[in-house]
Write a protein that holds these residues in place. Structure first.
Motif, PDB file in Angstrom:
ATOM      1  N   ARG A  66     -41.070  -1.945  53.013  1.00 51.03           N
ATOM      2  CA  ARG A  66     -39.745  -2.570  53.093  1.00 51.03           C
ATOM      3  C   ARG A  66     -39.825  -3.878  53.855  1.00 51.03           C
ATOM      4  N   ALA A  67     -40.600  -3.896  54.945  1.00 55.77           N
ATOM      5  CA  ALA A  67     -40.748  -5.123  55.731  1.00 55.77           C
ATOM      6  C   ALA A  67     -41.421  -6.209  54.895  1.00 55.77           C
ATOM      7  N   THR A  68     -42.446  -5.833  54.156  1.00 60.66           N
ATOM      8  CA  THR A  68     -43.136  -6.798  53.306  1.00 60.66           C
ATOM      9  C   THR A  68     -42.189  -7.356  52.246  1.00 60.66           C
ATOM     10  N   GLU A  69     -41.412  -6.468  51.626  1.00 65.74           N
ATOM     11  CA  GLU A  69     -40.452  -6.915  50.610  1.00 65.74           C
ATOM     12  C   GLU A  69     -39.389  -7.822  51.227  1.00 65.74           C
ATOM     13  N   PHE A  70     -38.908  -7.458  52.414  1.00 67.25           N
ATOM     14  CA  PHE A  70     -37.881  -8.246  53.085  1.00 67.25           C
ATOM     15  C   PHE A  70     -38.396  -9.646  53.412  1.00 67.25           C
ATOM     16  N   VAL A  71     -39.583  -9.718  54.009  1.00 65.44           N
ATOM     17  CA  VAL A  71     -40.148 -11.017  54.383  1.00 65.44           C
ATOM     18  C   VAL A  71     -40.465 -11.836  53.134  1.00 65.44           C
ATOM     19  N   THR A  72     -40.994 -11.182  52.110  1.00 61.47           N
ATOM     20  CA  THR A  72     -41.310 -11.880  50.861  1.00 61.47           C
ATOM     21  C   THR A  72     -40.056 -12.481  50.241  1.00 61.47           C
ATOM     22  N   THR A  73     -38.976 -11.719  50.246  1.00 65.37           N
ATOM     23  CA  THR A  73     -37.725 -12.183  49.648  1.00 65.37           C
ATOM     24  C   THR A  73     -37.089 -13.290  50.472  1.00 65.37           C
ATOM     25  N   HIS A  74     -36.987 -13.089  51.788  1.00 64.33           N
ATOM     26  CA  HIS A  74     -36.251 -14.036  52.622  1.00 64.33           C
ATOM     27  C   HIS A  74     -37.021 -15.325  52.908  1.00 64.33           C
ATOM     28  N   LEU A  75     -38.333 -15.255  52.897  1.00 65.60           N
ATOM     29  CA  LEU A  75     -39.110 -16.470  53.156  1.00 65.60           C
ATOM     30  C   LEU A  75     -39.752 -17.023  51.890  1.00 65.60           C
ATOM     31  N   ASP A  76     -39.489 -16.373  50.754  1.00 61.34           N
ATOM     32  CA  ASP A  76     -40.016 -16.805  49.463  1.00 61.34           C
ATOM     33  C   ASP A  76     -41.539 -16.961  49.523  1.00 61.34           C
ATOM     34  N   LEU A  77     -42.212 -15.874  49.912  1.00 61.35           N
ATOM     35  CA  LEU A  77     -43.666 -15.893  50.006  1.00 61.35           C
ATOM     36  C   LEU A  77     -44.300 -15.862  48.619  1.00 61.35           C
ATOM     37  N   SER A  78     -45.445 -16.503  48.502  1.00 61.70           N
ATOM     38  CA  SER A  78     -46.199 -16.446  47.251  1.00 61.70           C
ATOM     39  C   SER A  78     -46.915 -15.096  47.175  1.00 61.70           C
ATOM     40  N   ASP A  79     -47.518 -14.812  46.030  1.00 60.45           N
ATOM     41  CA  ASP A  79     -48.248 -13.551  45.872  1.00 60.45           C
ATOM     42  C   ASP A  79     -49.416 -13.468  46.847  1.00 60.45           C
ATOM     43  N   ASN A  80     -50.099 -14.575  47.035  1.00 64.06           N
ATOM     44  CA  ASN A  80     -51.229 -14.610  47.968  1.00 64.06           C
ATOM     45  C   ASN A  80     -50.749 -14.342  49.400  1.00 64.06           C
ATOM     46  N   ALA A 139     -48.161  -6.021  58.306  1.00 63.95           N
ATOM     47  CA  ALA A 139     -47.018  -5.111  58.428  1.00 63.95           C
ATOM     48  C   ALA A 139     -47.499  -3.680  58.667  1.00 63.95           C
ATOM     49  N   GLU A 140     -48.541  -3.278  57.967  1.00 62.53           N
ATOM     50  CA  GLU A 140     -49.097  -1.922  58.166  1.00 62.53           C
ATOM     51  C   GLU A 140     -49.559  -1.742  59.608  1.00 62.53           C
ATOM     52  N   ASN A 141     -50.246  -2.740  60.160  1.00 65.76           N
ATOM     53  CA  ASN A 141     -50.720  -2.657  61.544  1.00 65.76           C
ATOM     54  C   ASN A 141     -49.570  -2.564  62.537  1.00 65.76           C
ATOM     55  N   MET A 142     -48.544  -3.367  62.309  1.00 64.02           N
ATOM     56  CA  MET A 142     -47.422  -3.373  63.238  1.00 64.02           C
ATOM     57  C   MET A 142     -46.660  -2.047  63.214  1.00 64.02           C
ATOM     58  N   PHE A 143     -46.457  -1.489  62.042  1.00 61.34           N
ATOM     59  CA  PHE A 143     -45.719  -0.236  61.954  1.00 61.34           C
ATOM     60  C   PHE A 143     -46.561   0.959  62.388  1.00 61.34           C
ATOM     61  N   ALA A 144     -47.879   0.817  62.387  1.00 59.08           N
ATOM     62  CA  ALA A 144     -48.731   1.888  62.898  1.00 59.08           C
ATOM     63  C   ALA A 144     -48.515   2.061  64.401  1.00 59.08           C
ATOM     64  N   GLN A 184     -41.710 -22.639  55.833  1.00 51.20           N
ATOM     65  CA  GLN A 184     -41.337 -21.238  56.034  1.00 51.20           C
ATOM     66  C   GLN A 184     -41.182 -20.931  57.519  1.00 51.20           C
ATOM     67  N   ARG A 185     -42.059 -21.496  58.350  1.00 50.39           N
ATOM     68  CA  ARG A 185     -41.935 -21.295  59.794  1.00 50.39           C
ATOM     69  C   ARG A 185     -40.624 -21.883  60.315  1.00 50.39           C
ATOM     70  N   THR A 186     -40.283 -23.072  59.835  1.00 53.36           N
ATOM     71  CA  THR A 186     -39.030 -23.706  60.254  1.00 53.36           C
ATOM     72  C   THR A 186     -37.839 -22.846  59.849  1.00 53.36           C
ATOM     73  N   GLU A 187     -37.869 -22.330  58.620  1.00 60.02           N
ATOM     74  CA  GLU A 187     -36.780 -21.473  58.144  1.00 60.02           C
ATOM     75  C   GLU A 187     -36.675 -20.201  58.993  1.00 60.02           C
ATOM     76  N   LEU A 188     -37.818 -19.620  59.338  1.00 58.57           N
ATOM     77  CA  LEU A 188     -37.825 -18.406  60.155  1.00 58.57           C
ATOM     78  C   LEU A 188     -37.293 -18.691  61.557  1.00 58.57           C
ATOM     79  N   VAL A 189     -37.684 -19.809  62.137  1.00 54.39           N
ATOM     80  CA  VAL A 189     -37.196 -20.186  63.464  1.00 54.39           C
ATOM     81  C   VAL A 189     -35.678 -20.368  63.438  1.00 54.39           C
ATOM     82  N   GLU A 190     -35.175 -21.012  62.399  1.00 49.82           N
ATOM     83  CA  GLU A 190     -33.722 -21.208  62.291  1.00 49.82           C
ATOM     84  C   GLU A 190     -32.989 -19.871  62.204  1.00 49.82           C
ATOM     85  N   LYS A 191     -33.534 -18.924  61.445  1.00 50.54           N
ATOM     86  CA  LYS A 191     -32.903 -17.610  61.309  1.00 50.54           C
ATOM     87  C   LYS A 191     -32.925 -16.860  62.641  1.00 50.54           C
TER      88      LYS A 191
END
Length: 162
Positions: free
Chosen positions: A42-56, A65-70, A133-140
């Motif tokens: 869910r975190a990966t999907e959320f970040v991908t959607t909100h920051l418009d991440l590429s597939d890579n 995300a797996e490490n953080m949630f572990a 993307q960093r600028t957008e994240l900082v603004e949010k």
């Protein structure tokens, strides 16, 4: 003269329709969530959607995300132990400062071990993002902090009680 049996059938019919709607709507809504995702997904999907991440970028972010949630379960367990100790201390006639300090020191040591992993994950996440993307994240983040300040949810925890 007309009989009033029609009214009772109408009332029964309305009651049955109401009961059917009451039962079926929650079942239909709950069926919409057919696939339960794990929190890292869910975190990966959320970040991908909100920051418009590429597939890579998404492929690179997924292990972070797996490490953080572990680590989340360990942190929740530490918080639970500390809360239980505080509750026990409050229930007792005399507070045992040494026992509380021992629990706090144990939690601090566990946190120190996790800080290096957190810092590494943060650096990897930072490297994945583009400057835009960093600028957008900082603004949010700044927007949320500003909103929290306005609602009184940031700062000293006692302010929330009074």
């Amino acid at each position: 003269m007309k009989k009033f049996s029609c009214k009772s059938n109408s009332a029964l019919r309305n009651l049955m329709i109401g009961a059917l709607v009451t039962v079926s709507v929650p079942l239909i809504i709950s069926a919409c969530r057919t696939q339960e995702m794990s929190p890292p997904e869910r975190a990966t999907e959320f970040v991908t959607t909100h920051l418009d991440l590429s597939d890579n970028q998404t492929r690179k972010f997924s292990p972070i995300a797996e490490n953080m949630f572990a680590e989340k379960e360990d942190l929740l367990e530490m918080r639970k132990n500390l809360s239980n100790e505080i509750i026990d201390q409050m229930k007792s006639d005399n507070a045992d400062a040494a026992k509380l300090e021992a629990v706090l020191n144990k939690n601090i040591e566990q946190l120190r071990l996790k800080l290096a992993k957190f810092s590494t994950n943060f650096a990897e996440f930072h490297a994945i993002l583009t400057p835009e993307q960093r600028t957008e994240l900082v603004e949010k983040i700044e927007s949320r902090l500003e909103h929290a300040d306005k609602r009184g949810r940031r700062g000293h925890w006692v302010r929330r009680w009074f």
